[in-house]
Design a protein around this motif. Structure first.
Motif, mmCIF file in Angstrom:
data_model
loop_
_atom_site.group_PDB
_atom_site.id
_atom_site.type_symbol
_atom_site.label_atom_id
_atom_site.label_comp_id
_atom_site.label_asym_id
_atom_site.label_seq_id
_atom_site.Cartn_x
_atom_site.Cartn_y
_atom_site.Cartn_z
ATOM 1 N N TYR A 35 0.678 -1.295 0.063
ATOM 2 C CA TYR A 35 0.013 0.072 -0.124
ATOM 3 C C TYR A 35 0.701 1.129 0.114
ATOM 4 O O TYR A 35 2.114 1.376 0.653
ATOM 5 C CB TYR A 35 -0.902 -0.034 1.151
ATOM 6 N N GLY A 42 -5.476 8.492 2.772
ATOM 7 C CA GLY A 42 -5.264 7.086 3.413
ATOM 8 C C GLY A 42 -4.337 6.363 2.633
ATOM 9 O O GLY A 42 -3.817 6.549 1.608
ATOM 10 N N LEU A 43 -4.171 4.976 3.107
ATOM 11 C CA LEU A 43 -3.600 3.989 2.356
ATOM 12 C C LEU A 43 -4.282 3.490 0.993
ATOM 13 O O LEU A 43 -5.734 3.160 1.083
ATOM 14 C CB LEU A 43 -3.194 2.929 3.299
ATOM 15 N N PHE A 102 0.349 -5.254 9.264
ATOM 16 C CA PHE A 102 1.215 -4.287 8.605
ATOM 17 C C PHE A 102 2.602 -4.106 9.269
ATOM 18 O O PHE A 102 2.720 -4.021 10.367
ATOM 19 C CB PHE A 102 0.408 -2.914 8.639
ATOM 20 N N TYR B 36 -8.347 0.549 11.792
ATOM 21 C CA TYR B 36 -6.747 0.342 12.428
ATOM 22 C C TYR B 36 -6.580 1.750 12.980
ATOM 23 O O TYR B 36 -7.097 2.883 12.912
ATOM 24 C CB TYR B 36 -6.000 0.222 11.158
ATOM 25 N N GLN B 38 -2.908 4.174 13.818
ATOM 26 C CA GLN B 38 -1.518 4.480 13.239
ATOM 27 C C GLN B 38 -0.936 5.391 14.229
ATOM 28 O O GLN B 38 -1.336 6.694 14.375
ATOM 29 C CB GLN B 38 -1.516 4.668 11.731
ATOM 30 N N LEU B 44 0.398 0.214 10.857
ATOM 31 C CA LEU B 44 -1.164 0.252 11.345
ATOM 32 C C LEU B 44 -1.358 -1.009 12.201
ATOM 33 O O LEU B 44 -1.041 -2.320 11.749
ATOM 34 C CB LEU B 44 -2.114 0.023 10.175
ATOM 35 N N PHE B 90 -7.888 4.824 10.853
ATOM 36 C CA PHE B 90 -8.395 4.401 9.555
ATOM 37 C C PHE B 90 -9.457 3.449 9.493
ATOM 38 O O PHE B 90 -9.513 2.306 10.149
ATOM 39 C CB PHE B 90 -7.284 3.966 8.863
ATOM 40 N N LEU B 102 -7.414 -4.118 1.286
ATOM 41 C CA LEU B 102 -8.367 -3.155 1.917
ATOM 42 C C LEU B 102 -8.445 -2.005 0.980
ATOM 43 O O LEU B 102 -7.667 -1.268 0.271
ATOM 44 C CB LEU B 102 -7.815 -3.074 3.363
ATOM 45 N N PHE B 104 -9.146 2.019 2.028
ATOM 46 C CA PHE B 104 -9.097 2.686 3.353
ATOM 47 C C PHE B 104 -9.880 3.910 3.191
ATOM 48 O O PHE B 104 -9.898 4.544 1.907
ATOM 49 C CB PHE B 104 -7.659 3.037 3.577
ATOM 50 N N GLY B 105 -10.349 4.410 4.499
ATOM 51 C CA GLY B 105 -10.772 5.866 4.327
ATOM 52 C C GLY B 105 -9.628 6.699 4.309
ATOM 53 O O GLY B 105 -8.386 6.289 4.558
ATOM 54 N N LYS B 106 -9.666 8.122 4.423
ATOM 55 C CA LYS B 106 -8.434 9.136 4.584
ATOM 56 C C LYS B 106 -7.999 9.281 5.670
ATOM 57 O O LYS B 106 -7.034 9.847 5.894
ATOM 58 C CB LYS B 106 -8.843 10.395 3.808
#
Lengths: 111, 114
Positions: A35, A42-43, A102, B36, B38, B44, B90, B102, B104-106
């Motif tokens: 990613y 985001g990722l 991760f 998640y 971070q 994450l 996230f 996956l 992801f949102g921002k």
């Protein structure tokens, strides 16, 4: 049981150079995902690999980027002829069946 | 195609106050949903996941989330914020519990004020 390992943690490259990012999955995990995280974003999924196979590369830029996950050794994300827009954090995740774990990421800076 | 919207890029709460981080998803198939966390300069860590079992999911560090199909939401809550909860959060969605990428949102940055 060691977690997902990525190296280097920080990488600085000049425009036009090559960047190689390494990811060692958790023991027993045969699935690897890459990613990319841009600033304030985001990722974003790039590529999904199993041993010796690319399963899904729909998120990978068509040029300059490639990935592999050989039978032996870590997964490698390779970026040729880097440009400033490649500056980002690159995260690797591994899984055995479902849950993705991760790594700490590699922060690439292109000067 | 799946997507995730996290309302509020930055949320600030006082220590001891309720934490509410919002996540809405879009999916054409029954979704699998994840939160998640971070911490700065780290990877994450999975807080919790919804995989079509109980709609109220409990995770680590006192967090929980409720899946509401009618609202297409999966908001994250914690009754009492702690200074150590300050991090980026996230929300993510996938279309199966198996090996799929996956989306992801921002992200939402949570600040906790003493």
């Amino acid at each position: 049981n060691a977690g997902v390992m990525q190296n280097p943690r920080h990488l600085v490259r000049r425009r036009g150079q090559e960047a190689r990012l390494r990811c060692s999955p958790m023991k027993g995990h045969s699935h690897v995902y890459w990613y990319r995280q841009l600033p304030e974003e985001g990722l974003k999924f790039m590529v999904y690999l199993q041993k010796e196979n690319i399963i899904d590369e729909s998120g990978m830029p068509k040029e300059r980027f490639s990935a592999e996950f050989p039978k032996e050794g870590p997964s490698i994300l390779r970026i040729q002829q880097v440009v400033r827009g490649d500056s980002a954090a690159y995260f690797c995740a591994s899984s055995r069946q479902s849950e993705q774990y991760f790594g700490p990421g590699t922060r690439l800076t292109v000067t | 195609a799946q997507s995730v919207t996290q309302l509020g890029s930055h949320v600030s709460v006082s220590e001891g106050a309720l934490v509410l981080l919002r996540c809405n998803y879009s999916s054409s198939v029954p979704p699998y949903l994840f939160w998640y966390v971070q911490y700065p300069n780290q990877g994450l860590q999975l807080l919790l996941k919804y995989t079509s079992a109980a709609t109220l999911v409990k995770g680590i560090n006192g967090f929980e989330a409720e899946f509401k199909k009618s609202e297409t939401s999966f908001h994250l809550t914690k009754p009492s914020a702690h200074m150590s909860d300050a991090a980026e959060y996230f929300c993510a969605v996938s279309d199966s519990a198996g090996n799929t990428p996956l989306v992801f949102g921002k992200g939402t940055r949570l600040s906790v004020i003493a």
